[in-house]
Design an enzyme around this catalytic site. Structure first.
Site, PDB file in Angstrom:
ATOM      1  N   SER A  87       6.289  37.889   2.756  1.00 36.40           N
ATOM      2  CA  SER A  87       7.033  37.301   1.641  1.00 36.40           C
ATOM      3  C   SER A  87       8.178  38.203   1.186  1.00 36.40           C
ATOM      4  O   SER A  87       8.107  39.428   1.322  1.00 36.40           O
ATOM      5  CB  SER A  87       6.063  37.103   0.480  1.00 36.40           C
ATOM      6  N   TYR A  91      12.346  32.983  -1.140  1.00 33.28           N
ATOM      7  CA  TYR A  91      12.523  32.057  -2.261  1.00 33.28           C
ATOM      8  C   TYR A  91      13.993  31.679  -2.310  1.00 33.28           C
ATOM      9  O   TYR A  91      14.844  32.347  -1.713  1.00 33.28           O
ATOM     10  CB  TYR A  91      12.102  32.735  -3.563  1.00 33.28           C
ATOM     11  N   THR A 122      10.601  28.636   0.796  1.00 31.43           N
ATOM     12  CA  THR A 122       9.691  28.006  -0.167  1.00 31.43           C
ATOM     13  C   THR A 122      10.508  27.135  -1.114  1.00 31.43           C
ATOM     14  O   THR A 122      11.431  27.624  -1.769  1.00 31.43           O
ATOM     15  CB  THR A 122       8.915  29.092  -0.943  1.00 31.43           C
ATOM     16  N   LYS A 126       8.545  25.156   3.133  1.00 33.59           N
ATOM     17  CA  LYS A 126       7.174  25.237   2.589  1.00 33.59           C
ATOM     18  C   LYS A 126       7.150  24.710   1.164  1.00 33.59           C
ATOM     19  O   LYS A 126       7.952  25.160   0.327  1.00 33.59           O
ATOM     20  CB  LYS A 126       6.708  26.690   2.622  1.00 33.59           C
ATOM     21  N   HIS A 155       1.378  24.826  -3.255  1.00 27.77           N
ATOM     22  CA  HIS A 155       1.413  26.241  -3.633  1.00 27.77           C
ATOM     23  C   HIS A 155       0.038  26.700  -4.138  1.00 27.77           C
ATOM     24  O   HIS A 155      -0.065  27.494  -5.077  1.00 27.77           O
ATOM     25  CB  HIS A 155       2.500  26.487  -4.693  1.00 27.77           C
TER      26      HIS A 155
HETATM   27  C1  LIG Z   1      -1.555  36.676  -3.879  1.00 29.60           C
HETATM   28  C2  LIG Z   1      -0.696  35.511  -3.458  1.00 29.60           C
HETATM   29  C3  LIG Z   1       0.659  35.704  -3.285  1.00 29.60           C
HETATM   30  C4  LIG Z   1       1.472  34.647  -2.895  1.00 29.60           C
HETATM   31  N1  LIG Z   1       2.804  34.860  -2.709  1.00 29.60           N
HETATM   32  C5  LIG Z   1       3.577  33.865  -2.231  1.00 29.60           C
HETATM   33  C6  LIG Z   1       4.929  34.111  -1.910  1.00 29.60           C
HETATM   34  O1  LIG Z   1       5.443  35.207  -2.082  1.00 29.60           O
HETATM   35  N2  LIG Z   1       5.652  33.069  -1.423  1.00 29.60           N
HETATM   36  C7  LIG Z   1       5.120  31.829  -1.237  1.00 29.60           C
HETATM   37  O2  LIG Z   1       5.815  30.923  -0.780  1.00 29.60           O
HETATM   38  N3  LIG Z   1       3.840  31.572  -1.542  1.00 29.60           N
HETATM   39  C8  LIG Z   1       3.062  32.562  -2.023  1.00 29.60           C
HETATM   40  N4  LIG Z   1       1.755  32.312  -2.312  1.00 29.60           N
HETATM   41  C9  LIG Z   1       1.222  30.956  -2.136  1.00 29.60           C
HETATM   42  C10 LIG Z   1       0.675  30.820  -0.738  1.00 29.60           C
HETATM   43  O3  LIG Z   1       1.698  30.989   0.217  1.00 29.60           O
HETATM   44  C11 LIG Z   1       0.033  29.466  -0.484  1.00 29.60           C
HETATM   45  O4  LIG Z   1       0.953  28.404  -0.633  1.00 29.60           O
HETATM   46  C12 LIG Z   1      -1.175  29.189  -1.332  1.00 29.60           C
HETATM   47  O5  LIG Z   1      -1.835  30.368  -1.734  1.00 29.60           O
HETATM   48  C13 LIG Z   1      -2.111  28.308  -0.528  1.00 29.60           C
HETATM   49  O6  LIG Z   1      -3.246  27.960  -1.246  1.00 29.60           O
HETATM   50  P1  LIG Z   1      -4.640  28.750  -1.140  1.00 29.60           P
HETATM   51  O7  LIG Z   1      -4.468  29.979  -1.966  1.00 29.60           O
HETATM   52  O8  LIG Z   1      -5.575  27.756  -1.733  1.00 29.60           O
HETATM   53  O9  LIG Z   1      -4.891  29.044   0.314  1.00 29.60           O
HETATM   54  C14 LIG Z   1       0.919  33.355  -2.699  1.00 29.60           C
HETATM   55  C15 LIG Z   1      -0.460  33.172  -2.865  1.00 29.60           C
HETATM   56  C16 LIG Z   1      -1.269  34.223  -3.248  1.00 29.60           C
HETATM   57  C17 LIG Z   1      -2.738  33.997  -3.407  1.00 29.60           C
END
Ligand SMILES: Cc1cc2nc3c(=O)[nH]c(=O)nc-3n(C[C@H](O)[C@H](O)[C@H](O)COP(=O)(O)O)c2cc1C
Length: 292
Positions: free
Chosen positions: A12, A35, A61, A157, A181
């Site tokens: 990320s 982003y 995203t 995404k 998300h």
């Molecule tokens: C700790 C953490 C950090 C995340 N950081 C990002 C990020 O920087 N960019 C992004 O598009 N999604 C981010 N996400 C969202 C995830 O990419 C993803 O869409 C989401 O966690 C999927 O659902 P789940 O947690 O139920 O597997 C993050 C999720 C978590 C748990």
């Protein structure tokens, strides 16, 4: 852990480790996620750094042009950098080994931002930068512009609607991730698995469709693949493993999901993920209903 296990991973923009740091510790190609920020110069530099690090695809995203209200984060006082309060100091005092390890780490701040974004030379300026950096006026023209700045595969995404999936195709995306998300942006949004069939019907034969949000087990993976997704991604599941057992916990998470997928496939009479399909699932007749 992802590399050891042989699955791709996405880095990320807001990761602690910089693109260069990760690239120097892996031989596997990885995806880079951005982003949709206002600063063109910063975005172009991020793209160039990702290219230099041989990132094999760019993930944009599209569901975080503003931050959702994350009630648990608000309640727990989550902030970057963390604020020390009597409650957080008390909590830290119960985690001495973790604290000692953290004191030794070289990587504490957002490595792709601090020292790279205009005006962010130290972590204290990070908060104000984050509040200003995101572009709330995001539209499809802007996505087209990002598309034109990256000459490799682009994955959008955060698609949760068949019309948006068609627009993703129209702006030249190579793949989409059906995602809400992890339910952390718009409370009340439908689940990604619920929206997947309509999105598959709309674009499934023209673009690669992946899914995340709520994948916790191999059975969840099987359901998404059986509905047509090419792949699934995890967010929280590996973080739970990391929290419990460190790096070994991330590998364990992947093993647990893999084993469960394998067993579920066997119990469904399948030997190859490519053969999974709607015949493996019992769906309520109105599962893919059109919503008014
Ligand atoms: C700790 C953490 C950090 C995340 N950081 C990002 C990020 O920087 N960019 C992004 O598009 N999604 C981010 N996400 C969202 C995830 O990419 C993803 O869409 C989401 O966690 C999927 O659902 P789940 O947690 O139920 O597997 C993050 C999720 C978590 C748990």
């Amino acid at each position: 852990a992802a590399e050891k296990f042989g699955v791709p991973f996405t880095l990320s923009t807001m990761s602690i480790c910089s693109i260069e740091d990760v690239a120097s510790h892996t031989n596997a190609p990885f995806w880079f996620q951005v982003y949709t920020l206002k600063d063109d110069e910063f975005m172009k530099r991020l793209f160039a750094r990702a290219k230099d690090a041989k990132c094999s695809a760019l993930v944009i995203t599209v569901d975080l042009q503003i931050m959702g209200q994350r009630h648990k984060d608000l309640k727990n006082g989550l902030s970057a950098p963390p604020k020390l309060t009597p409650a957080s100091i008390l909590n830290l005092a119960t985690k001495v080994p973790w604290g000692l390890e953290m004191l030794q780490t070289k990587r504490r701040f957002f490595g792709n931002i601090v020292g790279h974004a205009k005006g962010v030379t130290d972590p204290t300026s990070l908060g104000s930068w984050t509040a200003e950096a995101f572009d709330p006026s995001l539209d499809w023209e802007r996505i087209k512009q990002f598309r034109s700045w990256w000459d490799g595969p682009v994955i959008l995404k955060g698609i949760l609607d068949p019309e948006d999936a068609k627009k993703a195709l129209a702006v030249g995306a190579d793949a989409i991730v059906v995602s809400n998300h992890g339910g952390r942006q718009l409370d009340g949004a439908l689940s990604s698995i619920r929206m997947l069939p309509q999105i598959m019907d709309a674009v499934g034969d023209k673009i690669e469709v992946h899914l995340d949000s709520g994948i916790r087990s191999g059975q969840d993976v099987l359901k998404a693949l059986a509905l047509g997704a090419k792949g699934t991604m995890i967010g929280r599941a590996f973080v739970y493993g990391l929290g419990a057992m460190g790096e070994a916990g991330v590998t364990k998470t992947l093993q647990v999901i893999h084993k469960e997928l394998d067993t579920t496939m066997a119990l469904c009479g399948e030997r190859n993920v490519a053969d999974l399909g709607r015949h493996n699932l019992l769906l309520p007749q109105d599962f893919a209903t059109r919503w008014a």
